[in-house]
Write an enzyme that holds these catalytic residues in place. Structure first.
Site, short mmCIF file in Angstrom:
data_model
loop_
_atom_site.label_atom_id
_atom_site.label_comp_id
_atom_site.label_asym_id
_atom_site.label_seq_id
_atom_site.Cartn_x
_atom_site.Cartn_y
_atom_site.Cartn_z
N HIS A 239 6.92 6.12 1.38
CA HIS A 239 7.77 5.01 0.93
C HIS A 239 8.64 5.46 -0.23
O HIS A 239 9.82 5.13 -0.31
CB HIS A 239 6.92 3.83 0.46
CG HIS A 239 6.12 3.16 1.54
ND1 HIS A 239 4.76 3.13 1.53
CD2 HIS A 239 6.51 2.48 2.64
CE1 HIS A 239 4.33 2.46 2.59
NE2 HIS A 239 5.37 2.05 3.28
N LYS B 201 8.07 8.15 11.24
CA LYS B 201 6.68 8.12 11.71
C LYS B 201 6.55 7.01 12.75
O LYS B 201 5.86 7.15 13.75
CB LYS B 201 5.70 7.89 10.57
CG LYS B 201 4.26 7.92 11.07
CD LYS B 201 3.25 7.78 9.96
CE LYS B 201 3.16 6.37 9.46
NZ LYS B 201 2.61 5.42 10.45
N ASP B 202 7.25 5.89 12.49
CA ASP B 202 7.29 4.80 13.47
C ASP B 202 8.58 4.95 14.27
O ASP B 202 9.49 4.12 14.17
CB ASP B 202 7.24 3.46 12.73
CG ASP B 202 5.96 3.31 11.94
OD1 ASP B 202 4.91 3.13 12.55
OD2 ASP B 202 6.02 3.42 10.69
N HIS C 87 3.04 4.61 -0.66
CA HIS C 87 2.68 6.02 -0.81
C HIS C 87 3.98 6.83 -0.94
O HIS C 87 5.08 6.25 -0.91
CB HIS C 87 1.85 6.49 0.40
CG HIS C 87 2.45 6.11 1.72
ND1 HIS C 87 3.60 6.69 2.21
CD2 HIS C 87 2.08 5.18 2.65
CE1 HIS C 87 3.90 6.15 3.37
NE2 HIS C 87 3.00 5.23 3.67
N MET D 68 2.13 10.60 6.05
CA MET D 68 1.76 9.58 5.06
C MET D 68 1.74 8.21 5.74
O MET D 68 2.67 7.87 6.49
CB MET D 68 2.79 9.55 3.95
CG MET D 68 2.91 10.85 3.24
SD MET D 68 2.00 10.77 1.71
CE MET D 68 2.15 12.44 1.15
N SER D 69 0.69 7.45 5.47
CA SER D 69 0.57 6.12 6.06
C SER D 69 -0.30 5.27 5.14
O SER D 69 -1.25 5.78 4.52
CB SER D 69 -0.10 6.23 7.43
OG SER D 69 -0.58 4.97 7.85
N ALA E 187 0.88 -1.19 0.00
CA ALA E 187 0.00 0.00 0.00
C ALA E 187 0.91 1.24 0.00
O ALA E 187 0.81 2.12 0.86
CB ALA E 187 -0.95 0.00 1.19
O1 PAF Z 1 6.78 -0.28 9.20
C1 PAF Z 1 6.35 -1.25 8.54
O2 PAF Z 1 5.78 -1.13 7.46
C2 PAF Z 1 6.52 -2.66 9.11
O3 PAF Z 1 6.45 -2.62 10.50
C3 PAF Z 1 7.81 -3.34 8.64
C4 PAF Z 1 9.04 -2.58 9.10
C5 PAF Z 1 7.81 -3.45 7.12
C6 PAF Z 1 7.89 -4.76 9.21
O4 PAF Z 1 6.82 -5.55 8.80
#
Ligand code: PAF
Length: 282
Positions: free
Chosen positions: A37, A151-152, A34, A186-187, A32
């Site tokens: 990424h 974001k994470d 965006h 963005m997510s 998915a």
């Molecule tokens: O941040 C993410 O999209 C996921 O946690 C990751 C790092 C791809 C692991 O599945």
């Protein structure tokens, strides 16, 4: 564009790069895709000889079965998106049993206190799932550099710890949050928002921005109280947590220490969709 649907495919595809000693950049994703990424991939392309993007919705990091089931999986669109960035990108999209080499279960990691704060507290088992899949992905891809969005932010600290615990020879590169013009981070989950929820969601960014401004002259408890009150009055978004934490240990902070660096973190629901965001305060 090379598409590897198994780990042995990937090993074969990457063999010439490894032989030449080329740098391999890696962007792990759950698809998915965006522009957030896209910015990680573009950076990876500029710093490596070959770039691998994995697309794998990892079951072991979901603590909620409905969330896993509803996670968007627009695979063909993702391929088109990556192909438009650079057709030489290697896409790695393994089956779960292939990547996990059998039973799809998490390992149990000792990430320490950072794993029990915020996302760790609200999503039990989540970071063990993230650690497990990244350990497998890193061993399959053997990247020189791997790219993660801030974001994470807590996940990024967990990944750094994972690399230390598993002794993996990869540089972890944190990249700034990519936001829409209205500030919304963005997510992949943004795709699940209704138009009304999408219009409401930049309130998350506005709350963080206000906290950043207030941090100059207000106490931490006052900032947290105001953010909680603002969400309590919001007709669409429901706050799960709003916390200010020092970036060194991610523990909830109650007082400012001049030598520490702080960030505000929050998670909120728009209907069933859980959104997270964070921002540096000083
Ligand atoms: O941040 C993410 O999209 C996921 O946690 C990751 C790092 C791809 C692991 O599945």
């Amino acid at each position: 564009m090379p598409l590897c649907t198994s780990t042995s495919d990937l090993t074969q595809t990457l063999a010439p790069w490894r032989k030449q000693g080329g740098k391999i950049g890696f962007v792990p994703t759950m698809g998915a895709l965006h522009d957030g990424h896209g910015s990680l991939v573009t950076r990876a392309l500029s710093e490596n000889d070959c770039v691998v993007v994995s697309i794998f919705v990892n079951p072991t990091q979901f603590n909620n079965a409905a969330d896993l089931e509803k996670y968007p999986r627009p695979f063909e669109q993702d391929l088109t998106f990556l192909n438009a960035i650079d057709p030489k990108i290697v896409v790695y999209a393994p089956e779960a049993t292939d990547l996990y080499r059998g039973e799809v279960v998490s390992k149990s990691y000792r990430f320490g206190a950072i794993a029990s704060e915020m996302e760790g507290r609200h999503r039990p088992g989540h970071f063990d799932g993230v650690g497990t899949v990244l350990n497998l992905l890193f061993r399959a891809v053997e990247p020189t550099n791997a790219y993660f969005g801030e974001k994470d932010f807590q996940q990024l600290q967990i990944v750094r710890k994972l690399v230390e615990l598993e002794n993996l020879p990869v540089n972890i590169i944190g990249c700034t949050i990519h936001r829409a013009e209205d500030g919304l981070a963005m997510s992949s989950r943004n795709r699940r928002l209704t138009p009304e929820q999408l219009a409401a969601a930049p309130f998350i960014y506005k709350t963080l921005k206000k906290a950043q401004e207030d941090f100059k002259h207000k106490s931490i408890p006052a900032i947290v109280r105001e953010a909680e009150a603002a969400f309590a009055a919001h007709p669409i978004l429901e706050l799960e947590y709003f916390e200010i934490a020092g970036i060194h240990n991610l523990k909830t902070a109650y007082r400012k220490h001049p030598s520490n660096t702080y960030r505000a973190f929050l998670a909120a629901f728009a209907g069933e969709v859980r959104l997270i965001d964070n921002m540096g305060l000083n």
